[in-house]
Design a protein around this motif. Structure first.
Motif, mmCIF file in Angstrom:
data_model
loop_
_atom_site.group_PDB
_atom_site.id
_atom_site.type_symbol
_atom_site.label_atom_id
_atom_site.label_comp_id
_atom_site.label_asym_id
_atom_site.label_seq_id
_atom_site.Cartn_x
_atom_site.Cartn_y
_atom_site.Cartn_z
ATOM 1 N N HIS A 124 5.295 1.213 -0.200
ATOM 2 C CA HIS A 124 5.601 1.903 1.057
ATOM 3 C C HIS A 124 4.734 1.339 2.178
ATOM 4 O O HIS A 124 3.537 1.148 1.992
ATOM 5 C CB HIS A 124 5.344 3.402 0.899
ATOM 6 C CG HIS A 124 5.989 4.233 1.962
ATOM 7 N ND1 HIS A 124 5.476 4.304 3.239
ATOM 8 C CD2 HIS A 124 7.112 4.980 1.961
ATOM 9 C CE1 HIS A 124 6.268 5.085 3.967
ATOM 10 N NE2 HIS A 124 7.267 5.509 3.211
ATOM 11 N N ALA A 126 3.404 2.643 4.578
ATOM 12 C CA ALA A 126 2.292 3.512 4.985
ATOM 13 C C ALA A 126 1.068 3.301 4.102
ATOM 14 O O ALA A 126 0.012 3.878 4.353
ATOM 15 C CB ALA A 126 2.725 4.979 4.951
ATOM 16 N N LYS A 169 -3.120 9.223 -1.062
ATOM 17 C CA LYS A 169 -2.288 9.273 0.139
ATOM 18 C C LYS A 169 -0.841 9.618 -0.229
ATOM 19 O O LYS A 169 -0.201 10.415 0.452
ATOM 20 C CB LYS A 169 -2.326 7.947 0.900
ATOM 21 C CG LYS A 169 -1.408 8.026 2.118
ATOM 22 C CD LYS A 169 -1.709 7.033 3.205
ATOM 23 C CE LYS A 169 -0.857 7.358 4.421
ATOM 24 N NZ LYS A 169 -0.932 6.322 5.452
ATOM 25 N N ALA A 173 0.133 12.913 1.689
ATOM 26 C CA ALA A 173 1.067 12.717 2.806
ATOM 27 C C ALA A 173 2.506 12.889 2.344
ATOM 28 O O ALA A 173 3.423 12.775 3.136
ATOM 29 C CB ALA A 173 0.871 11.335 3.423
ATOM 30 N N ASN A 174 2.683 13.131 1.047
ATOM 31 C CA ASN A 174 4.017 13.362 0.486
ATOM 32 C C ASN A 174 4.953 12.176 0.715
ATOM 33 O O ASN A 174 6.018 12.313 1.316
ATOM 34 C CB ASN A 174 4.615 14.647 1.065
ATOM 35 C CG ASN A 174 5.773 15.149 0.227
ATOM 36 O OD1 ASN A 174 5.911 14.751 -0.938
ATOM 37 N ND2 ASN A 174 6.611 15.996 0.792
ATOM 38 N N ILE A 175 4.543 11.014 0.223
ATOM 39 C CA ILE A 175 5.432 9.852 0.236
ATOM 40 C C ILE A 175 6.417 10.043 -0.915
ATOM 41 O O ILE A 175 6.010 10.215 -2.055
ATOM 42 C CB ILE A 175 4.623 8.548 0.064
ATOM 43 C CG1 ILE A 175 3.728 8.342 1.284
ATOM 44 C CG2 ILE A 175 5.558 7.353 -0.128
ATOM 45 C CD1 ILE A 175 2.831 7.127 1.222
ATOM 46 N N PRO A 176 7.713 10.080 -0.626
ATOM 47 C CA PRO A 176 8.663 10.477 -1.665
ATOM 48 C C PRO A 176 8.949 9.368 -2.690
ATOM 49 O O PRO A 176 8.766 8.195 -2.398
ATOM 50 C CB PRO A 176 9.923 10.787 -0.865
ATOM 51 C CG PRO A 176 9.823 9.919 0.337
ATOM 52 C CD PRO A 176 8.358 9.784 0.649
ATOM 53 N N GLU A 178 11.663 7.709 -3.865
ATOM 54 C CA GLU A 178 13.089 7.492 -3.686
ATOM 55 C C GLU A 178 13.363 6.100 -3.166
ATOM 56 O O GLU A 178 12.519 5.477 -2.528
ATOM 57 C CB GLU A 178 13.675 8.535 -2.727
ATOM 58 C CG GLU A 178 13.090 8.429 -1.345
ATOM 59 C CD GLU A 178 13.611 9.504 -0.380
ATOM 60 O OE1 GLU A 178 14.057 10.568 -0.839
ATOM 61 O OE2 GLU A 178 13.561 9.246 0.823
ATOM 62 N N ARG A 188 12.610 -1.729 4.371
ATOM 63 C CA ARG A 188 11.766 -1.342 3.238
ATOM 64 C C ARG A 188 11.799 -2.387 2.128
ATOM 65 O O ARG A 188 10.808 -2.632 1.452
ATOM 66 C CB ARG A 188 12.206 0.022 2.705
ATOM 67 C CG ARG A 188 11.982 1.187 3.666
ATOM 68 C CD ARG A 188 10.513 1.583 3.735
ATOM 69 N NE ARG A 188 9.956 1.821 2.421
ATOM 70 C CZ ARG A 188 10.130 2.937 1.735
ATOM 71 N NH1 ARG A 188 10.812 3.927 2.247
ATOM 72 N NH2 ARG A 188 9.594 3.067 0.540
#
Lengths: 418, 112
Positions: A124, A126, A169, A173-176, A178, A188
């Motif tokens: 990701h 982020a 993180k 930060a709730n990185i999904p 998916e 992405r």
């Protein structure tokens, strides 16, 4: 159960662990929503298999059995923690724990998609780029922190810290977990492919002999790319896989036994891996025939022209120059312009190549890039202008940190007549 | 899940976005039930810093950010996950001139 049978079951569990534990882990992450919990559940599941299977036999679908056992153990653990923490009145926790075990016979499905989800999470944007690479190797490929640290010449505690920070993180930060929706996929996917290629290059560019795990890194990158291609048949995934296979086909011929550099022109082409070249070339054709290929596909096409040429002299340099032009239109970069300049030299003569490199150096874009000076030196040497060549070699050597590349340039200087 | 989107702007682009643009985006988010709060801030030369040391309150002028980006406002949003939060943040009008820091909020860790 006889001892031999128990030993057979244990060996089977070992094999399953090596082959499938990362897939099971990925599915557990989807079901439990947390790396650490999934890691714990994975260990618990294999422990349960060691206890039960020797007596009960190997279940029909071992992967699903393990996922199911891991999930059950984890939920059970959370229930007990919950009782300790007096959180019964927190509806969010209670709810997440009760919807389970309604259908004990329905085994959870082990989805390859889960590994892809995990790849996208680990890569990701982020997450810091260094951490993306480390996290992917750790969580998707299952390398140990020590192995990754050795491969990247980073102290293990630094690397472990990087991974922990990234996992925190993802959680906070709730990185999904998916695969991004189609409209966000292109951007992405870039970051996923960048990580795969970085892993490959780390294993490919380093000189031989120093770290034995490095060829493994290239292998991991190729395996990962195959997995991504299987689930996401995009042209650039095909292009990157092709590029890596075509590079890989030459691995054994790029260095002498003592680790000295052998240039493309001087490599023993009979030792290039024909099977990898055939597969790579086929992938390139498929990628280029689509309408939306990108830079990896074009780089792979260039690699394929080299790989399929019987010698440097018989290489279709005109086609290579054309492919570099195409690549420059997609991703303008002075380094690609330099590579194009080298192809121009091979097509039109070293005078023409020298003019290209001088133009780039005059523009100031590559003045501290050692390969630009090395190329200039090489053209001057071939043109018989040894005095000027010596100056450019000196500049190139000054800018080269890598041992084998330095020694290569120094050998060239020694061969010059004054 | 709640995220705080902190808007940072350098002094020279502080007023680059019109208030009506920012208000319109706020309304869009509010209508979707995704805006929990938010406000623009005055420039940093209006800031006052309060500290308590050894039981004593100290009050100082500033801090000022003369050339660097400084906090110019915030949106407290409700998003499914970081991906949705990033999507929302990317449409905050001043994102085109400064930067938006997206921070997950947390619950106070206190016994129930």
């Amino acid at each position: 159960m006889p001892a031999a049978e128990i030993a057979r079951v244990r060996a089977e569990i070992d094999k399953l662990y090596r082959k499938d534990s990362r897939r099971i882990f990925a599915t557990l992450i989807r079901l439990l929503g947390d790396f650490d919990r999934a890691e714990e559940a994975l260990a618990d599941a294999f422990r349960a298999a060691m206890e039960k299977w020797p007596a009960e036999g190997i279940p029909q679908n071992p992967g699903s059995w393990l996922v199911s056992a891991g999930r059950f153990k984890s939920i059970d653990k959370q229930r007990r923690e919950k009782r300790f923490d007096h959180l019964e009145d927190r509806p969010d926790v209670a709810e997440s724990l009760t919807d389970d075990s309604a259908a004990p016979d329905a085994l959870p499905e082990l989805l390859e998609d889960d590994r892809l989800r995990l790849v996208f999470t680990c890569c990701h944007p982020a997450i810091a780029p260094d951490a993306q690479v480390a996290l992917t190797l750790r969580e998707v490929c299952g390398l140990t922190t020590e192995e990754i640290a050795a491969a990247f010449l980073t102290p293990a505690p630094t690397l472990a810290q990087r991974i922990v920070r990234a996992k925190n993180k993802i959680r906070d930060a709730n990185i999904p977990f998916e695969v991004p929706a189609r409209e966000q996929l292109a951007g992405r996917l870039d970051s996923v492919l960048r990580v795969v290629y970085l892993v490959f290059n780390e294993g490919y560019m380093a000189s031989s002999g120093e770290a034995p795990t490095r060829a493994d890194l290239s292998g991991e990158a190729i395996r990962l790319c195959r997995l991504i291609l299987e689930l996401l048949p995009e042209p650039e995934v095909r292009g990157l896989l092709a590029l890596m296979l075509l590079h890989e086909s030459r691995r054994e011929t790029r260095h002498t036994a003592s680790g000295e550099v052998i240039l493309l022109d001087d490599q023993d082409r009979s030792r290039w891996n024909r099977a990898l070249i055939a597969e790579g070339a086929e992938l390139v054709r498929a990628a280029l025939s689509s309408q939306n290929f990108g830079p990896y596909s074009v780089q792979a096409a260039i690699a394929a022209v080299h790989a399929e040429s019987p010698s440097s002299g018989e290489t279709d340099w005109n086609e290579i120059v054309g492919l570099y032009d195409l690549l420059l239109r997609i991703t303008p970069s002075p380094v690609i312009e330099l590579n194009r300049g080298v192809a121009v030299a091979m097509r039109d003569g070293f005078d023409a190549g020298l003019a290209e490199v001088d133009r780039l150096l005059a523009a100031g874009k590559l003045s501290s890039y050692s390969l630009a000076h090395a190329a200039r030196a090489d053209f001057l040497r071939r043109l018989g202008r040894h005095g000027e060549a010596r100056q450019s070699y000196a500049r190139a050597i000054e800018l080269t940190a890598q041992g084998p590349a330095r020694r290569f340039l120094e050998r060239r200087v020694a061969e010059l007549t004054t | 899940m709640k995220y705080l989107c902190l808007v940072y702007l350098a002094p020279d682009v502080w007023d680059a976005c019109s208030d009506s643009d920012c208000a319109a985006y706020g309304d869009t988010l509010r209508n979707r039930g995704q805006l929990l709060g938010g406000t623009p801030l005055h420039r940093t030369d209006t800031a006052t810093t309060v500290r308590v040391r050894n039981g004593e309150v100290s009050v100082t002028d500033g801090p000022f950010a003369e050339t660097k980006e400084a906090l110019s406002g915030f949106y407290l949003i409700d998003a499914r996950d970081l991906n949705e939060a990033i999507q929302i943040a990317s449409k905050i009008p001043p994102a085109r001139y400064g930067s938006i820091e997206v921070r997950p909020t947390r619950e106070l860790a206190i016994a129930p």
